[in-house]
Design an enzyme around this catalytic site. Structure first.
Site, PDB file in Angstrom:
ATOM      1  N   ASN A   1       0.878  -1.170   0.000  1.00 42.03           N
ATOM      2  CA  ASN A   1       0.000   0.000   0.000  1.00 42.03           C
ATOM      3  C   ASN A   1       0.913   1.217   0.000  1.00 42.03           C
ATOM      4  OD1 ASN A   1      -1.813   2.021   0.419  1.00 42.03           O
ATOM      5  ND2 ASN A   1      -2.482   1.341   2.445  1.00 42.03           N
ATOM      6  N   TRP A   2       1.029   1.821  -1.166  1.00 38.17           N
ATOM      7  CA  TRP A   2       1.954   2.963  -1.279  1.00 38.17           C
ATOM      8  C   TRP A   2       1.415   4.212  -0.594  1.00 38.17           C
ATOM      9  CZ3 TRP A   2       3.574   2.723  -7.204  1.00 38.17           C
ATOM     10  CH2 TRP A   2       4.404   1.615  -7.395  1.00 38.17           C
ATOM     11  N   LYS A   3       0.128   4.207  -0.252  1.00 39.94           N
ATOM     12  CA  LYS A   3      -0.513   5.389   0.369  1.00 39.94           C
ATOM     13  C   LYS A   3      -0.249   6.629  -0.499  1.00 39.94           C
ATOM     14  CE  LYS A   3      -0.209   3.047   4.783  1.00 39.94           C
ATOM     15  NZ  LYS A   3      -0.102   3.096   6.228  1.00 39.94           N
TER      16      LYS A   3
ATOM     17  N   HIS B   1      -9.618   1.067   4.967  1.00 42.81           N
ATOM     18  CA  HIS B   1      -8.324   1.223   5.648  1.00 42.81           C
ATOM     19  C   HIS B   1      -8.516   2.123   6.877  1.00 42.81           C
ATOM     20  CE1 HIS B   1      -4.190   2.311   6.479  1.00 42.81           C
ATOM     21  NE2 HIS B   1      -3.836   1.240   5.773  1.00 42.81           N
TER      22      HIS B   1
ATOM     23  N   GLU C   1      -6.827   4.460   7.995  1.00 39.20           N
ATOM     24  CA  GLU C   1      -6.611   5.893   7.733  1.00 39.20           C
ATOM     25  C   GLU C   1      -7.853   6.519   7.108  1.00 39.20           C
ATOM     26  OE1 GLU C   1      -2.960   5.338   5.574  1.00 39.20           O
ATOM     27  OE2 GLU C   1      -2.027   4.668   7.437  1.00 39.20           O
TER      28      GLU C   1
ATOM     29  N   GLU D   1      -5.223  -5.132  10.407  1.00 33.49           N
ATOM     30  CA  GLU D   1      -4.199  -4.108  10.603  1.00 33.49           C
ATOM     31  C   GLU D   1      -4.450  -3.379  11.926  1.00 33.49           C
ATOM     32  OE1 GLU D   1      -2.352  -2.920   6.559  1.00 33.49           O
ATOM     33  OE2 GLU D   1      -4.015  -1.582   6.945  1.00 33.49           O
TER      34      GLU D   1
ATOM     35  N   GLY E   1       2.696   1.995  10.862  1.00 38.50           N
ATOM     36  CA  GLY E   1       3.633   3.111  10.737  1.00 38.50           C
ATOM     37  C   GLY E   1       4.353   3.448  12.031  1.00 38.50           C
TER      38      GLY E   1
ATOM     39  N   SER F   1       3.617  -2.375  10.252  1.00 37.86           N
ATOM     40  CA  SER F   1       5.075  -2.433  10.423  1.00 37.86           C
ATOM     41  C   SER F   1       5.693  -3.765   9.994  1.00 37.86           C
ATOM     42  CB  SER F   1       5.464  -2.082  11.865  1.00 37.86           C
ATOM     43  OG  SER F   1       5.056  -0.754  12.169  1.00 37.86           O
TER      44      SER F   1
ATOM     45  N   GLY G   1       2.941  -1.146   4.183  1.00 39.37           N
ATOM     46  CA  GLY G   1       3.019   0.274   3.853  1.00 39.37           C
ATOM     47  C   GLY G   1       4.466   0.694   3.626  1.00 39.37           C
ATOM     48  N   GLY G   2       5.055   1.306   4.635  1.00 34.86           N
ATOM     49  CA  GLY G   2       6.388   1.913   4.523  1.00 34.86           C
ATOM     50  C   GLY G   2       7.436   1.039   3.839  1.00 34.86           C
TER      51      GLY G   2
HETATM   52  P1  13P Z   1       3.061   0.195   7.618  1.00 35.19           P
HETATM   53  O1  13P Z   1       3.587  -1.058   6.966  1.00 35.19           O
HETATM   54  O2  13P Z   1       3.803   1.435   7.158  1.00 35.19           O
HETATM   55  O3  13P Z   1       2.976   0.066   9.096  1.00 35.19           O
HETATM   56  O4  13P Z   1       1.560   0.410   7.078  1.00 35.19           O
HETATM   57  C1  13P Z   1       0.682  -0.646   7.131  1.00 35.19           C
HETATM   58  C2  13P Z   1      -0.528  -0.282   6.381  1.00 35.19           C
HETATM   59  O5  13P Z   1      -1.277   0.615   6.773  1.00 35.19           O
HETATM   60  C3  13P Z   1      -0.802  -0.980   5.125  1.00 35.19           C
HETATM   61  O6  13P Z   1      -2.066  -0.709   4.645  1.00 35.19           O
END
Ligand code: 13P
Length: 253
Positions: free
Chosen positions: A9-11, A97, A99, A169, A175, A215, A236-237
């Site tokens: 997920n590149w966000k 998600h 967020e 999640e 994050g 993470s 994500g990251g």
């Molecule tokens: P991180 O891997 O950066 O913690 O993010 C997870 C995430 O929200 C994937 O959708």
């Protein structure tokens, strides 16, 4: 064997050139995958077309949108419909998600509407669920996630629920660098599978891929993915660095 999935997920990161470069490096360095292993890259809307063209030569890769609107069409300036996504041959969409829930106040009911539209337009939803820290601290996480599942998914038929990918999640692990332990992940994934089995039966529950997100990185992916009820991750990251994401993909069962 259930599908094992490394999803990124590149966000809201990168730009078109950097996204192109990242995907190119992942595609040229990823080892050959087995038929049951899949990589899904969830990219920002403006990169969908580029990403779709780029992955066309690798049958283990798919592209996902990160969101869609909960109404079919109309006067919703700036929103993206499932029909639009279908028309450019996107096959997956992240829905719910944390967020989106936190910053855009999405509710379980709206997420159910999105799921319905996704399924009607042949998009497989990647449904996100998970508790925040205060729910975890009060040991209420099992009930919290059960309510998320039942309010957004349990109106679906047996055939429909089989098309859903679930991503657990926990918000406190997103994050933050604070990954849930393999034991915590396995316990929640087993709980999710049990909740689905109670509603749809064990055969259906055993067919659904449940991913862990929060993470995940190159160092911890393999241990987490090896848990019995974990079928990969939503990253994500660490998915923004090709070498790390390829290592994560290599950790799939
Ligand atoms: P991180 O891997 O950066 O913690 O993010 C997870 C995430 O929200 C994937 O959708």
């Amino acid at each position: 064997m259930r599908k094992q999935i490394a999803a990124s997920n590149w966000k809201m990161n990168l730009n078109l050139q950097k996204a192109d470069e990242l995907l190119q490096t992942v595609l040229t360095t990823v080892p050959k995958l087995k038929a049951h292993q899949q990589v899904i890259i969830a990219v920002p809307f403006p990169f969908l077309q580029m990403a779709k063209e780029k992955i066309a030569t690798n049958s283990n890769f798919e592209i996902a949108a990160q969101n869609c609107h909960h109404k079919k069409s109309g006067a919703f300036t700036g929103e993206i419909s499932t029909e639009m996504l279908q028309s450019i041959c996107v096959n997956y969409c992240i829905v719910g998600h944390s967020e989106r829930r936190e910053y855009f106040l999405e509710t379980n009911n709206q997420i159910a509407e999105k799921i319905n539209l996704c399924l009607a337009d042949q998009l497989a939803p990647i449904f996100c669920c998970g508790e925040n820290l205060s729910v975890r601290d009060s040991e209420n996480q099992n009930n919290f996630v059960k309510v998320q599942l039942s309010e957004s998914l349990f109106h679906l038929s047996e055939d429909e629920i089989k098309k859903i990918i679930i991503a657990y999640e926990p918000i406190w692990a997103i994050g933050t660098g604070k990954t849930a332990t393999a034991n915590q992940v396995q316990q929640m994934h087993a709980h999710i599978r049990t909740v689905i089995a109670e509603k749809y039966g064990e055969v259906v529950a055993n067919e659904i891929s449940i991913l862990y997100g929060g993470s995940v990185n190159a160092a911890n992916a393999k241990e987490i993915f090896n848990c019995q009820d974990v079928d990969g991750g939503l990253v994500g990251g660490a998915s923004l660095k090709a070498v790390d994401f390829v290592e994560i993909i290599s950790g799939l069962k």
